[in-house]
Every structure is written in structure tokens, then in C-alpha cells.
Design a protein around this motif. Sequence first.
Motif, mmCIF file in Angstrom:
data_model
loop_
_atom_site.group_PDB
_atom_site.id
_atom_site.type_symbol
_atom_site.label_atom_id
_atom_site.label_comp_id
_atom_site.label_asym_id
_atom_site.label_seq_id
_atom_site.Cartn_x
_atom_site.Cartn_y
_atom_site.Cartn_z
ATOM 1 N N PRO A 40 43.570 42.597 61.875
ATOM 2 C CA PRO A 40 44.771 41.826 62.231
ATOM 3 C C PRO A 40 45.662 42.528 63.256
ATOM 4 O O PRO A 40 46.328 41.866 64.053
ATOM 5 C CB PRO A 40 45.498 41.662 60.897
ATOM 6 C CG PRO A 40 44.435 41.794 59.870
ATOM 7 C CD PRO A 40 43.421 42.755 60.430
ATOM 8 N N ALA A 41 45.656 43.841 63.290
ATOM 9 C CA ALA A 41 46.497 44.590 64.233
ATOM 10 C C ALA A 41 46.164 44.266 65.692
ATOM 11 O O ALA A 41 47.028 44.342 66.561
ATOM 12 C CB ALA A 41 46.358 46.093 63.983
ATOM 13 N N VAL A 42 44.914 43.879 65.960
ATOM 14 C CA VAL A 42 44.511 43.517 67.325
ATOM 15 C C VAL A 42 45.339 42.338 67.833
ATOM 16 O O VAL A 42 45.646 42.246 69.019
ATOM 17 C CB VAL A 42 42.996 43.195 67.374
ATOM 18 C CG1 VAL A 42 42.600 42.571 68.705
ATOM 19 C CG2 VAL A 42 42.171 44.433 67.097
ATOM 20 N N PHE A 43 45.739 41.452 66.912
ATOM 21 C CA PHE A 43 46.461 40.240 67.280
ATOM 22 C C PHE A 43 47.979 40.398 67.132
ATOM 23 O O PHE A 43 48.718 39.436 67.281
ATOM 24 C CB PHE A 43 45.975 39.065 66.421
ATOM 25 C CG PHE A 43 44.504 38.843 66.551
ATOM 26 C CD1 PHE A 43 43.984 38.100 67.595
ATOM 27 C CD2 PHE A 43 43.620 39.423 65.639
ATOM 28 C CE1 PHE A 43 42.618 37.916 67.734
ATOM 29 C CE2 PHE A 43 42.243 39.243 65.772
ATOM 30 C CZ PHE A 43 41.747 38.490 66.817
ATOM 31 N N GLU A 47 52.050 42.334 73.737
ATOM 32 C CA GLU A 47 51.595 41.311 74.688
ATOM 33 C C GLU A 47 51.227 40.018 73.974
ATOM 34 O O GLU A 47 51.619 38.932 74.392
ATOM 35 C CB GLU A 47 50.396 41.788 75.503
ATOM 36 C CG GLU A 47 49.911 40.704 76.469
ATOM 37 C CD GLU A 47 48.646 41.037 77.245
ATOM 38 O OE1 GLU A 47 48.304 40.235 78.122
ATOM 39 O OE2 GLU A 47 48.018 42.073 76.989
ATOM 40 N N VAL A 48 50.483 40.139 72.885
ATOM 41 C CA VAL A 48 50.075 38.934 72.151
ATOM 42 C C VAL A 48 51.303 38.227 71.594
ATOM 43 O O VAL A 48 51.443 37.009 71.728
ATOM 44 C CB VAL A 48 49.079 39.278 71.020
ATOM 45 C CG1 VAL A 48 48.761 38.042 70.188
ATOM 46 C CG2 VAL A 48 47.793 39.866 71.604
ATOM 47 N N GLU A 49 52.202 38.975 70.988
ATOM 48 C CA GLU A 49 53.421 38.377 70.426
ATOM 49 C C GLU A 49 54.248 37.671 71.499
ATOM 50 O O GLU A 49 54.819 36.620 71.264
ATOM 51 C CB GLU A 49 54.271 39.435 69.718
ATOM 52 C CG GLU A 49 53.679 39.921 68.420
ATOM 53 C CD GLU A 49 53.623 38.843 67.346
ATOM 54 O OE1 GLU A 49 54.560 38.029 67.243
ATOM 55 O OE2 GLU A 49 52.617 38.818 66.615
ATOM 56 N N HIS A 122 39.329 19.079 64.722
ATOM 57 C CA HIS A 122 37.979 18.650 64.396
ATOM 58 C C HIS A 122 36.969 19.780 64.549
ATOM 59 O O HIS A 122 35.759 19.535 64.523
ATOM 60 C CB HIS A 122 37.598 17.447 65.269
ATOM 61 C CG HIS A 122 38.560 16.316 65.110
ATOM 62 N ND1 HIS A 122 38.491 15.423 64.060
ATOM 63 C CD2 HIS A 122 39.659 15.981 65.831
ATOM 64 C CE1 HIS A 122 39.495 14.564 64.152
ATOM 65 N NE2 HIS A 122 40.212 14.883 65.217
ATOM 66 N N GLY A 123 37.477 21.000 64.745
ATOM 67 C CA GLY A 123 36.596 22.150 64.909
ATOM 68 C C GLY A 123 35.812 22.110 66.197
ATOM 69 O O GLY A 123 34.737 22.696 66.307
ATOM 70 N N LEU A 124 36.369 21.419 67.206
ATOM 71 C CA LEU A 124 35.683 21.233 68.487
ATOM 72 C C LEU A 124 36.434 21.873 69.652
ATOM 73 O O LEU A 124 36.199 21.529 70.807
ATOM 74 C CB LEU A 124 35.508 19.732 68.753
ATOM 75 C CG LEU A 124 34.558 19.002 67.803
ATOM 76 C CD1 LEU A 124 34.702 17.496 67.952
ATOM 77 C CD2 LEU A 124 33.113 19.442 68.037
ATOM 78 N N ALA A 125 37.342 22.811 69.357
ATOM 79 C CA ALA A 125 38.093 23.493 70.413
ATOM 80 C C ALA A 125 38.353 24.932 70.010
ATOM 81 O O ALA A 125 38.393 25.262 68.816
ATOM 82 C CB ALA A 125 39.424 22.774 70.675
ATOM 83 N N ALA A 126 38.518 25.771 71.023
ATOM 84 C CA ALA A 126 38.804 27.182 70.783
ATOM 85 C C ALA A 126 39.671 27.731 71.896
ATOM 86 O O ALA A 126 39.576 27.306 73.050
ATOM 87 C CB ALA A 126 37.502 27.982 70.702
ATOM 88 N N ASP A 127 40.513 28.675 71.527
ATOM 89 C CA ASP A 127 41.306 29.444 72.481
ATOM 90 C C ASP A 127 40.804 30.882 72.407
ATOM 91 O O ASP A 127 40.623 31.418 71.303
ATOM 92 C CB ASP A 127 42.792 29.385 72.117
ATOM 93 C CG ASP A 127 43.333 27.964 72.166
ATOM 94 O OD1 ASP A 127 42.933 27.215 73.073
ATOM 95 O OD2 ASP A 127 44.149 27.616 71.301
ATOM 96 N N VAL A 128 40.560 31.490 73.567
ATOM 97 C CA VAL A 128 40.022 32.845 73.582
ATOM 98 C C VAL A 128 40.800 33.745 74.530
ATOM 99 O O VAL A 128 41.558 33.275 75.383
ATOM 100 C CB VAL A 128 38.525 32.871 73.969
ATOM 101 C CG1 VAL A 128 37.703 31.924 73.133
ATOM 102 C CG2 VAL A 128 38.319 32.586 75.431
ATOM 103 N N ALA A 129 40.582 35.036 74.357
ATOM 104 C CA ALA A 129 41.104 36.065 75.253
ATOM 105 C C ALA A 129 40.017 37.139 75.319
ATOM 106 O O ALA A 129 38.909 36.934 74.801
ATOM 107 C CB ALA A 129 42.420 36.627 74.724
ATOM 108 N N PHE A 130 40.323 38.258 75.927
ATOM 109 C CA PHE A 130 39.318 39.304 76.110
ATOM 110 C C PHE A 130 39.785 40.621 75.512
ATOM 111 O O PHE A 130 40.971 40.931 75.498
ATOM 112 C CB PHE A 130 39.027 39.496 77.599
ATOM 113 C CG PHE A 130 38.632 38.225 78.276
ATOM 114 C CD1 PHE A 130 37.411 37.629 78.016
ATOM 115 C CD2 PHE A 130 39.500 37.599 79.153
ATOM 116 C CE1 PHE A 130 37.058 36.428 78.619
ATOM 117 C CE2 PHE A 130 39.155 36.402 79.755
ATOM 118 C CZ PHE A 130 37.934 35.824 79.494
ATOM 119 N N LEU A 131 38.818 41.394 75.062
ATOM 120 C CA LEU A 131 39.076 42.717 74.518
ATOM 121 C C LEU A 131 38.715 43.735 75.595
ATOM 122 O O LEU A 131 37.597 43.717 76.120
ATOM 123 C CB LEU A 131 38.213 42.922 73.271
ATOM 124 C CG LEU A 131 38.657 43.917 72.236
ATOM 125 C CD1 LEU A 131 40.061 43.598 71.725
ATOM 126 C CD2 LEU A 131 37.687 43.942 71.071
#
Length: 188
Positions: A40-43, A47-49, A122-131
Motif C-alpha cells: 500500500p505504501a507504493v500508492f 505525487e500519488v496523493e 463492469h470490470g471493463l476499464a482500468a487506470d494505470v501508471a508506471f513503476l
Amino acid sequence: MLALSPRTLYEFPTDNVLPDRQISVLLAGERLTPPPSLPPAVFATAEVEMLIPYAGTASRDWSLLDDQFRQQLLTVFKVLKESYGYEAVLLEGYRSPERQAELVLRGPSVTQAGPNMSYHQHGLAADVAFLRNGTLVISERDPWTMEGYRLYGALAEAAGLTWGGRWKMMDFGHVELRRRGILADKHS
């Protein structure tokens, strides 16, 4: 906030040749499994906040995503990492109608889609970022990140997904698998 139009800031050439064949082969065969959950600390970084204050409570449960969509997204993640060195991270997948209603209240810069008007429900979308070096990087001001979003968008489209980076209100980290009749609007 920048006064320039995002279209002026970001140009995404459409003539790049991407590994469509590689994506097709992966989608036709191998069943990919989701990566292990990140701490959870990664999120919870500054910057994320600042950029996505609701990320800490988002669902990153891959099992809540539609199976076909999950395989397409995992294929994009795999090619992105193996071919370009970008490790994509799921920021949010499934979103309940209640959560969608909460996000709408945060204003149009977060979402303009009300409950049951988003493919997230509907479980048909996602939001992503990069590590990068163990840190989640989201900022569109970072050239490395923008190159990642450009590659991500092109690969997602090659896999049959709709990329939010082409929308008027650009959402570079968003992809969705559109299906007719899913959303309760006249366009579905």
C-alpha cells in the motif's frame, strides 16, 4: 496549471509500427496471470496523493475485471515490460457505483461519468501508471512517463482496447474494453 491545450503539449504519431503480431499471438495462446500486489505504501506517496488523491482506496483486484479484458490488459503490460522496459501498475480496475458517485462529486477533472455510466463498474476499464525504481510515477510532465503512456496507448489499441489518451479530456492512464449494450446510454 498550464494554459496550453494538451493537444499542443503532446503529439502521438500514429505511424509507428508496433508489435501487433506479438499481441495477437499472446492473446490467442498464453493465459497470463496478474502480477503480485504491491505494498500500500507504493500508492501513498506525495505525487500519488497530489495527482490522484483517491488512489489509496481504489480496487486493484484483478479478479474483479472481466476475463477477456484482464487478458488484453495483461498482454499490454507484458509487451510494455518485455519490449520497452516499462512496468505498468494497476491503479484502479473495478469501481462500484457508490465509488463512481463519490468520484463524480470531486469534479469533472476526476470523472464526468456518473454511476453505471463507466466501464469501470463492469470490470471493463482500468487506470494505470508506471513503476520506476520502486516508485509509482504518474506525472504527465515527466518525459519518461509520457513516452510510457504513448507506448501503452498504442499497445492497448493494438490489443483492441480504447485508450483515454485520444479523448478530448485526455486520460493517458485509462483503457477500456467497449461492449455494446453495457452502458445505460444511447451510445452503447
